[in-house]
Design a protein around this motif. Structure first.
Motif, PDB file in Angstrom:
ATOM      1  N   UNK A 126       3.142   9.885  10.784  1.00  0.00           N
ATOM      2  CA  UNK A 126       4.213   8.905  10.587  1.00  0.00           C
ATOM      3  C   UNK A 126       3.824   7.574  11.222  1.00  0.00           C
ATOM      4  N   UNK A 127       3.337   7.643  12.449  1.00  0.00           N
ATOM      5  CA  UNK A 127       2.977   6.394  13.133  1.00  0.00           C
ATOM      6  C   UNK A 127       1.841   5.678  12.398  1.00  0.00           C
ATOM      7  N   UNK A 128       0.862   6.466  11.985  1.00  0.00           N
ATOM      8  CA  UNK A 128      -0.237   5.865  11.245  1.00  0.00           C
ATOM      9  C   UNK A 128       0.283   5.200   9.983  1.00  0.00           C
ATOM     10  N   UNK A 129       1.179   5.931   9.311  1.00  0.00           N
ATOM     11  CA  UNK A 129       1.729   5.402   8.070  1.00  0.00           C
ATOM     12  C   UNK A 129       2.523   4.131   8.338  1.00  0.00           C
ATOM     13  N   UNK A 130       3.394   4.210   9.338  1.00  0.00           N
ATOM     14  CA  UNK A 130       4.201   3.032   9.668  1.00  0.00           C
ATOM     15  C   UNK A 130       3.287   1.862  10.038  1.00  0.00           C
ATOM     16  N   UNK A 131       2.243   2.191  10.755  1.00  0.00           N
ATOM     17  CA  UNK A 131       1.377   1.135  11.253  1.00  0.00           C
ATOM     18  C   UNK A 131       0.576   0.486  10.136  1.00  0.00           C
ATOM     19  N   UNK A 132       0.127   1.294   9.194  1.00  0.00           N
ATOM     20  CA  UNK A 132      -0.757   0.726   8.167  1.00  0.00           C
ATOM     21  C   UNK A 132      -0.064   0.473   6.842  1.00  0.00           C
ATOM     22  N   UNK A 133       1.043   1.143   6.604  1.00  0.00           N
ATOM     23  CA  UNK A 133       1.627   1.037   5.270  1.00  0.00           C
ATOM     24  C   UNK A 133       3.012   0.431   5.219  1.00  0.00           C
ATOM     25  N   UNK A 134       3.497  -0.070   6.342  1.00  0.00           N
ATOM     26  CA  UNK A 134       4.782  -0.749   6.251  1.00  0.00           C
ATOM     27  C   UNK A 134       4.603  -2.189   6.715  1.00  0.00           C
ATOM     28  N   UNK A 135       5.561  -2.984   6.342  1.00  0.00           N
ATOM     29  CA  UNK A 135       5.515  -4.376   6.769  1.00  0.00           C
ATOM     30  C   UNK A 135       5.598  -4.449   8.291  1.00  0.00           C
ATOM     31  N   UNK A 136       6.381  -3.547   8.867  1.00  0.00           N
ATOM     32  CA  UNK A 136       6.515  -3.560  10.327  1.00  0.00           C
ATOM     33  C   UNK A 136       5.146  -3.468  11.012  1.00  0.00           C
ATOM     34  N   UNK A 137       4.321  -2.561  10.505  1.00  0.00           N
ATOM     35  CA  UNK A 137       2.996  -2.397  11.102  1.00  0.00           C
ATOM     36  C   UNK A 137       2.192  -3.682  11.038  1.00  0.00           C
ATOM     37  N   UNK A 162      10.670   1.034  -1.792  1.00  0.00           N
ATOM     38  CA  UNK A 162      11.609   1.835  -0.992  1.00  0.00           C
ATOM     39  C   UNK A 162      11.824   1.211   0.380  1.00  0.00           C
ATOM     40  N   UNK A 163      12.325   0.031   0.346  1.00  0.00           N
ATOM     41  CA  UNK A 163      12.617  -0.582   1.644  1.00  0.00           C
ATOM     42  C   UNK A 163      11.390  -1.186   2.284  1.00  0.00           C
ATOM     43  N   UNK A 164      11.010  -0.663   3.440  1.00  0.00           N
ATOM     44  CA  UNK A 164       9.984  -1.369   4.214  1.00  0.00           C
ATOM     45  C   UNK A 164       8.546  -0.993   3.853  1.00  0.00           C
ATOM     46  N   UNK A 165       8.358  -0.119   2.874  1.00  0.00           N
ATOM     47  CA  UNK A 165       6.992   0.319   2.602  1.00  0.00           C
ATOM     48  C   UNK A 165       6.203  -0.758   1.876  1.00  0.00           C
ATOM     49  N   UNK A 166       5.013  -0.962   2.385  1.00  0.00           N
ATOM     50  CA  UNK A 166       4.139  -1.962   1.827  1.00  0.00           C
ATOM     51  C   UNK A 166       3.609  -1.451   0.494  1.00  0.00           C
ATOM     52  N   UNK A 167       3.723  -2.274  -0.530  1.00  0.00           N
ATOM     53  CA  UNK A 167       3.122  -1.885  -1.804  1.00  0.00           C
ATOM     54  C   UNK A 167       1.756  -2.537  -1.897  1.00  0.00           C
TER      55      UNK A 167
END
Ligand code: ATP
Ligand code: ATP
Ligand code: MG
Ligand code: MG
Lengths: 521, 330, 345, 332
Positions: free
Chosen positions: B192-203, A122-127
């Motif tokens: 949300x911030x925790x999620x963004x930080x740990x679970x997205x490429x951006x983080x 879903x886009x930017x979410x890390x799998x």
């Protein structure tokens, strides 16, 4: 130049994957590259060789968009490209293992390998599941045994190098560039790398391979390009050349020993004589194990080893720059307390560090400031500029520094910067000189000067202990050679003139003499 | 069998360097220190009368929201090896503008919220772009921004002015179940911030940029964009905090944001995010904000004289920071 | 109230009484409303909360708080005074008051960082049966009661004296306290109103001296540079005047300037006594306000009927009389007060 | 070869000239002086009296408080660290000074000694934590500043007791030869600072540490001692700044020093001492201090409201800081 390129082409099936034409690059007046041409064909392993500072890494940085060339062009399958960022080169199908490790310490292995190419949802979410699964699969496929969840911070240099390799190979690129990938690998690991390279060749991927070890090149490369002082000397098929020819092309003179000063046989130490430097049982957790050695006055001892083998750690420990190390250091037979470089200097030691910019110089300050750093100890704290200046001038002239004292060190060439480092140390009149990669990244002329200078110091009775990754340098300069492997002393060659590169390599790569026999030559 | 599993002889190299040394202790402190601190404080709090009353807990939570939200954005910035000093005055500006624009009119809430959030993001983007394009040290740039924003607040109004519609005040006063809305926002924001930080490429990229910028660049990360983004996030979180501040005060008070940036930064550091970059702990940040507020609450409940409170707070922060950021100097 | 003898110079066509009548504090009318406090009546002993907006600002506040503590101590029914400090942080003051409510104090005396910002929490305290007494920063009809110096009347009094001394003619500068405070707002409004009666007095500039000496001095130095002629200074804070005076002295322009009567920090009194030609009297903003606040609190806790607001009158003290409140043995930052020696700091 | 680049339209010569290392270097070194000059020209054209020596010296005297404190902070910042505890030191020592003087000339010497000692002690503690424990300097000096203010409050109980001694006040109201003593004090401290930084091994070491910490360590520079000394200097300078503040005001300074740390920081940075360390110096800081002082006087003279003063200060910091940083980046 065009013709030369055609001459050496193996197959003329369309344009090469990558062609570099007339690339120039300079840093603050140091001409790292002036007009280099190179091409990489699909399915070919192209070796790039040259001395330290010849410009190999700079060329690679230009090809991968880390640096922008001052002029010249890069063609991918015949179309000109201007990479402004590494990501653009990556998209064009180029991946690289850089000489200096380029991992992120705060991320784990899998995150590093797939950094910027993570599997997403879903886009930017890390799998994450796929991230680790993919990486595990990749590492399994490459037969590299590293825990994908281990933080990179906790890995040894060799393991980091393998992770780096995995990262480059995981990209479905058409060109893989490797800048000295074997520099820290054991023999077994090196062998493994070669089988991986074979696989790449079969998949018709172009490989550009930089190495100082010429045997490797004859084993795996199809063509070889020699760089010298930032310019291409020649490109040729490996089968058409020999080691001797390559060396000659790299160094630019036929007689290698001209580069190195003459060695005089050392008189055997008289019975009561004390070594200038004696190290007894030096240990540093995770870095050094029980290293003992002696260096006699007037002797130059070379320390060889793979990257990460502990040469720098040893020198740092002797110099008091490693707080965790335990062991005794004796200068002229007297045990001294070295808990800081300050004490080491007071005891008559000096140390030329591995990385000038990180450890040796404040490049934004003037040469004068950099040289005078070691003799700032006047009692009243008042700085006699005049006196200091004449002392600095004297030191500078001894090393034949070709720059004014008031110039910022940043504007100097690598060789002259190294002379500034030398100057600051000889101003202390040391009895023991430790050097870590003393000629890294400087041109041949300056190298020869530095060799002569070191020999001159030795002749004056200074004990010199130097670490180097450049085997010819170790063989050419040292009176005696010590080899380190994984934090221990792994071998000694009492007479450097009779030792060979192969012998040292085997000792360094951690292979017992008995194993060696069974290794393919 | 893999070729590479043969254990090297001697092998100090392959030893995983996780010894129980100084650095490890510091790291453990950074990870858990704030929670230990909270437990200790709560234990002390329990000896105070009425500490556990519903009313007190809610007060505590409300007080945490503003600092906590601003600190969340700040965590991104500090993890990327930056700092944002302008966020306090940004909160002040947003609160004053929001109150001034709404002026008690509930129908204006949505447009005003949108405009002020956009303003926060815009300030953040300005900070980020200036830092990225000129290479100015973030502390200087955001300090200049702090002065400028303070001036802008006073250009707009030099006195307490306006009021917010009652509905808007529900942000602070209203509750969802037992939780004040502002705390719900903090909670959601933290998750949300925790999620963004740990679970997205951006983080991951924020960590990479904070840990080693040149290598992040080599890996193909657009370092500039990440930097601009973290300041934009800080701006956004500052704006959200500013709106809650407006709801809490119910009026536009020009000095309202003064010094809040420092509280936010202290909360972030107490939470275990390292000033050296490359490491961020979102939930720790919330813990840090809670710690600050809890400390003040308990000192109040224990009826410690204000001056003594200041010294105690200062010393605790000093000690915590010393323990956290101490590394072996060489 | 005050009595100005009234000058008879050519410019004074204005009767001060008319100005006073016209420039009425917006608060006086509201303050007279009666409040039934029966629901706040409590049996002693009483615990009183004091929620300070700030402590570390100026000497006046310190004495004011000391007065509260002193007067509380003289009342056997008051068992304790609990002080909190919001340090200029409006949001923290809300929490502080909440904490006082949690502790079940009998009444809360507070001086706000910002009046309106506290409305909700004050209402909450009142709903919980806790009386709230605002003090020191200006009348508000919020909460149970308000015990104040009238920050409008005080500058009006001072400004009118200045206008009269200037004989209704001249150029003046105004030096204000910290931007954004109630006192600052009221002072601006007050001067505007007074000036409307003196068309020949020109306000050159209004700058911030932030209640303190060094800031006022800097501002004065710049204003001296900007305006070749300054006849009067409208500043009602003695600590600011000390800085202004020193700037005028250094610029050798002290002789041409008239100071509006300001309040009574000991240092300013001393200066006035040392410079009789500059002595234009003072208008008091007494720290005994603290005692008044305690009295009012006690009334409320006894369930007596009170008026919404109580003002500690600002008095004009004639130049000749100021030695009566000057205390030569005390420091410059001392304020005249009614505390016994052992309560003096 | 191919594609030898170089767009030769427009003003290549001027651009080349501007990019010349010497121009960039000198521009950086003297830029702040030009800014100061420009501001003075503006001031002079607005108000003829502005450029009179008397008034200029008045501005210098005004600036002396921030200025004296900034001298010490400059030394710290050359090493690549920072000190924001200045306001705390000024506040605490201010109370101590008047507390000890108690309006009596006999007490001046002990008061000054105590003030300097406290400044020194705070500096030593800061320096110790930062140099020996490696604590992050911004955050630790921030907390230190807050603690000191708490200690000041505790010490005084919120009251200022005591007064500056008359001789002390008179000394600072004195203008020997028309020069305010405060300006002389500033000049003296700046002069000493200049000597320390330029002419002593200590000063040389500051640059070496800031220029490259690691290489300084490996070259035997006594890093920790030097850093501790730099912080000690900053503490002492802040303490002297507090005396200057009392001298300027002529009354106890109370809590008026709060917020001064950021003015100091702004002045140092405008003067060309970077956060990264290894650059800058005292002369630049003096220019930075004067620039901010002249600018803030100018905005009052121009009749800008309080708000505009803030905006202008912020804008100056952003603009100069960005220009400076950009010029450094170009060099890389
Ligand atoms: N970023 C830089 N700034 C300044 N000079 C540089 C930079 N990178 C490389 N150089 C200089 O350019 C020259 C070529 O260096 P380069 O690293 O390309 O050599 P190399 O052939 O890779 O040597 P080695 O075998 O040691 O890796 C050297 O003189 C070096 O000092
Ligand atoms: N500060 C440190 N903390 C932990 N491990 C370290 C540290 N410094 C070095 N090491 C590790 O110690 C080992 C020896 O490194 P060292 O740099 O001494 O080797 P080297 O032979 O000099 O290699 P190079 O050619 O890279 O200089 C390496 O594995 C390295 O990762
Ligand atoms: Mg290289
Ligand atoms: Mg090494």
């Amino acid at each position: 130049m065009e013709e030369a390129a055609h001459d050496d082409q193996i197959e003329a099936s369309g344009p090469p994957f990558l062609r570099v034409i007339g690339v120039r690059k300079s840093f603050d007046g140091v001409h790292a590259l002036h007009g280099v041409d190179l091409d990489c064909l699909e399915g070919e392993v192209h070796a790039l060789v040259g001395e330290n500072g010849a410009g190999k890494s700079t060329l690679i940085h230009v090809m991968t968009g880390v640096h922008r060339p001052d002029s010249g062009s890069i063609l991918i399958r015949g179309a000109e490209r201007h990479f402004r960022q590494p990501s653009e080169a990556e998209q064009a199908g180029i991946s690289a293992v850089y000489q200096e490790l380029s991992l992120i310490d705060d991320l784990d292995v899998a995150e590093n390998i797939l950094l910027h190419r993570e599997p997403r949802r879903w886009g930017p979410l890390l799998n994450r599941n796929r991230l680790y699964d993919d990486c595990r699969a990749l590492l399994k496929d490459l037969e590299i045994d590293v825990d994908v969840r281990a933080p990179v911070r906790s890995l040894s240099i060799a393991r980091r190098q393998l992770v780096e390799l995995a990262r480059a190979l995981s990209r479905s690129s058409s060109l893989v560039i490797m800048d000295e990938p074997t520099a820290s690998l054991t023999i077994a690991e090196q062998e493994h790398l070669f089988t991986l390279l074979e696989r790449l060749r079969k998949r018709r991927i172009a490989v550009l391979y930089v190495s100082h070890r010429l045997e490797e090149i004859f084993r795996i490369a199809d063509r070889v390009t020699v760089l010298r002082d930032g310019a291409k000397v020649r490109t040729m098929r490996v089968s058409d050349t020999s080691k001797a020819e390559l060396v000659e092309l790299m160094v630019g003179r036929s007689l290698v020993h001209e580069l190195y000063p003459q060695r005089k046989p050392l008189p055997a130490p008289s019975p009561g004589a004390k070594p200038a430097l004696e190290v007894v049982s030096m240990n540093s957790p995770g870095r050094l194990q029980d290293v003992s050695l002696k260096v006699w006055p007037g002797e130059i001892v070379g320390l060889a080893g793979l990257i990460g083998s502990g040469r720098s750690s040893l020198l740092h420990s002797i110099f008091g720059a490693d707080r965790d190390s335990r062991g005794s250091v004796l200068i002229a037979g007297r045990e001294i307390r070295v808990k800081s470089p300050r004490q080491a200097i007071a005891a008559g030691m000096a140390m030329i560090c591995e990385d000038r910019k990180l450890e040796g110089l404040a490049i934004n300050l003037t040469n004068f400031a950099n040289i005078s750093v070691t003799f700032l100890n006047s009692r009243l704290g008042i700085f006699h500029v005049g006196k200091a200046r004449s002392r600095a001038r004297e030191a500078a002239s001894r090393v034949a520094l070709k720059a004014r004292l008031v110039d910022p060190t940043r504007l100097l060439s690598g060789g002259n910067q190294q002379k500034v480092v030398l100057a600051k140390w000889i101003a202390t009149k040391p009895s023991v000189l430790l050097c870590d990669e003393p000629t890294r990244g400087i041109d041949v002329g300056a190298k020869a000067e530095i060799y002569r200078f070191l020999r001159g110091l030795a002749d004056e009775g200074v004990a010199v202990l130097f670490a180097s990754s450049d085997l010819p340098e170790v063989l050419g300069l040292a009176d005696r050679i010590l080899v380190m492997s994984e934090g221990c002393l792994a071998g000694e060659f009492p007479d450097a003139q009779t030792a060979t590169e192969d012998q040292i390599m085997f000792a360094a790569a951690g292979v017992e003499e008995s194993d060696r026999k069974s290794e393919p030559a | 069998m893999s070729l590479l599993t043969a254990t090297p002889r001697g092998a100090p190299n392959s030893v995983v360097r996780e010894r129980l040394d100084y650095a490890t202790v510091v790291r453990q402190l950074q990870l858990y220190g704030v929670w230990v601190g909270l437990v200790v404080l709560v234990a002390i709090g329990l000896t105070a009368h009425d500490f556990t009353s519903a009313g007190n807990i809610q007060n505590l939570l409300r007080a945490v929201a503003i600092i906590g939200i601003a600190a969340l954005g700040q965590t991104f910035v500090i993890a990327s090896r930056g700092i944002d000093l302008s966020v306090g005055q940004l909160m002040g500006l947003v609160s004053v503008l929001a109150v001034g624009f709404m002026h008690g009119d509930a129908s204006l809430i949505i447009p005003v919220v949108c405009v002020t959030l956009a303003l926060g993001v815009a300030v953040g983007i300005f900070n980020g772009v200036a830092i990225v394009t000129t290479g100015i040290h973030p502390m200087i740039l955001t300090f200049g921004m702090l002065s400028a924003l303070k001036g802008i607040i006073f250009l707009y109004t030099d006195r307490t002015r306006g009021s917010v519609p009652p509905v808007f005040r529900q942000l602070d006063l209203g509750q969802l179940g037992p939780l004040p809305w502002s705390v719900v926002i903090l909670g959601v924001g933290a998750v949300v911030c925790w999620f963004v930080f740990t679970h997205t490429t951006f983080g991951r990229y924020v960590i990479a940029v904070g840990s080693n910028e040149p290598n992040a660049r080599k890996a193909g990360i657009s370092v500039g964009r990440i930097r601009v983004a973290v300041y934009a996030i800080s701006g956004l979180s500052g704006a959200v905090a500013g709106l809650i501040l407006a709801a809490r005060l119910g009026t536009g008070f020009p000095l309202a944001g003064q010094g809040l940036e420092l509280s936010a930064i202290v909360a972030v550091v107490l939470g275990g995010t390292s000033f050296a970059g490359g490491r961020g702990r979102m939930l720790g940040t919330v813990g840090g904000a809670l710690l600050l507020v809890l400390l003040s609450n308990i000192l109040n409940l224990k009826q410690v004289a204000p001056y003594v409170q200041d010294v105690i707070t200062g010393m605790i922060v000093l000690a915590a920071i010393t323990l956290y950021t101490a590394r072996r100097a060489r | 109230g005050s009595s100005n003898t009234g000058s008879t110079g050519p410019g004074t066509t204005v009767d001060p009484a008319k100005v006073y009548a016209d420039c009425q504090s917006p608060d006086t009318a509201k303050a007279t409303a009666l409040v039934d406090t029966s629901k706040f009546k409590k049996a002693p002993p009483w615990k009183i909360g004091l929620a300070a907006g700030y402590l570390s600002n100026d000497g006046w506040i310190a004495y004011f708080i000391q007065e509260i503590k002193y007067h509380a101590s003289t009342n056997p029914n008051i068992s304790k005074v609990i002080v909190t400090d919001a340090k200029f942080n409006a949001s923290k003051q809300i929490s502080d008051i909440e904490d006082l409510i949690t502790q079940g104090v009998s009444a809360i005396i507070y001086y706000p960082v910002d009046q309106t910002a506290l409305k909700t929490v004050i209402d909450k305290a009142n709903a919980a049966g806790i009386a709230t007494i605002e003090s020191a920063v200006g009348f508000t009809d919020m909460g149970t009661s308000s015990v104040d110096i009238d920050y409008y009347t005080l500058p009006v009094l001072s400004d009118v004296h200045l206008m009269q001394s200037l004989k209704g003619q001249g150029k003046i500068i105004q030096v204000l306290p910290t931007a954004g405070t109630v006192a600052e707002q009221r002072e601006k409004d007050a001067l505007q109103c007074v000036l409307s009666h003196y068309p020949n007095v020109q306000l050159l500039a209004a700058e911030h001296g932030n209640f303190n000496t060094p800031d006022a001095k800097k501002v004065a130095q710049a204003l001296l540079q900007r305006f070749p002629q300054i006849d009067g200074i409208a500043s009602v804070w003695g600590e600011q005047d000390l800085g202004i005076a020193s700037a005028f002295l250094a610029a050798d322009r002290l002789k041409n300037v008239t100071f509006a009567p300001a309040n009574e920090p000991n240092g300013w009194l001393k200066w006035l006594i040392d410079h009789p030609d500059k002595n234009n009297g003072i208008v008091t903003g007494p720290v005994t306000l603290g005692g008044l606040a305690v009295q009012q609190t006690v009334k409320i806790l006894n369930g007596e009927q009170i008026s919404k607001g109580v003002f500690q009158d600002s008095k004009y003290i004639e130049p000749g009389q100021i030695s009566s409140i000057y205390n030569a043995g005390k420091s410059d930052s001392y304020y005249f007060n009614d505390m016994p020696a052992n309560w003096q700091p | 070869m191919s594609t030898a680049a170089g767009p030769s339209r427009g003003l290549p010569d001027i651009r080349a000239l501007l990019a010349h290392p010497a121009v960039v270097d000198n521009g950086r070194r003297f830029g702040i002086w030009f800014a100061l000059l420009a501001l003075m020209v503006v001031g002079g054209s607005l108000s003829p009296a502005f450029l009179t020596p008397t008034y200029l010296l008045t501005i210098v005297a005004q600036a002396s408080i921030v200025g004296v404190a900034a001298i010490g902070v400059t030394m710290v910042m050359i090493t690549g660290r920072i000190d924001v505890s200045v306001a705390g030191v000024i506040t605490l020592t201010g109370f101590i000074a008047v507390g000890i003087m108690h309006g009596n000339d006999k007490n001046i010497v002990p008061a000054v000694a105590a003030v300097v000692a406290v400044g020194l002690a705070v500096g030593l503690i800061n320096g110790y934590l930062i140099a020996f424990w490696g604590v992050e300097s911004f955050i630790v000096t921030l907390a230190m500043g807050a603690t000191l203010i708490g200690v000041a409050e505790l010490y005084t109980g919120g009251f200022t007791f005591g007064d500056p001694a008359p001789a002390f006040v008179n000394f600072f109201a004195w203008r020997p030869g028309g020069i305010p003593t405060l300006a002389l004090l500033f000049a003296t401290v700046a002069g000493i600072g200049l000597l320390l930084v330029r002419r002593t091994t200590f000063g040389q070491r500051l640059f070496l540490i800031g220029g490259n910490y690691r290489s300084a360590y490996l070259s035997g520079v006594p890093i920790r001692r030097t850093i501790v000394l730099a912080y000690a200097a900053a503490g002492v300078c802040a303490a002297i700044g507090s005396l200057a503040l009392i001298g300027f005001a002529g009354v106890p300074s109370g809590f008026t020093g709060l917020g001064l740390e950021f003015q100091v920081l702004a002045a140092v940075v405008l003067g060309g001492t970077t956060f990264e360390g290894g650059r800058g110096g005292i002369a630049g800081t003096v220019a930075g201090v004067l620039t901010l002082a002249v600018a803030s006087t100018l905005v009052i003279i121009l009749g800008f409201p309080f708000a505009a003063q803030q905006v202008v200060t912020g804008a100056i910091i952003v603009a100069v800081g960005c220009a400076y940083a950009a010029s450094l980046r170009k060099e890389e």
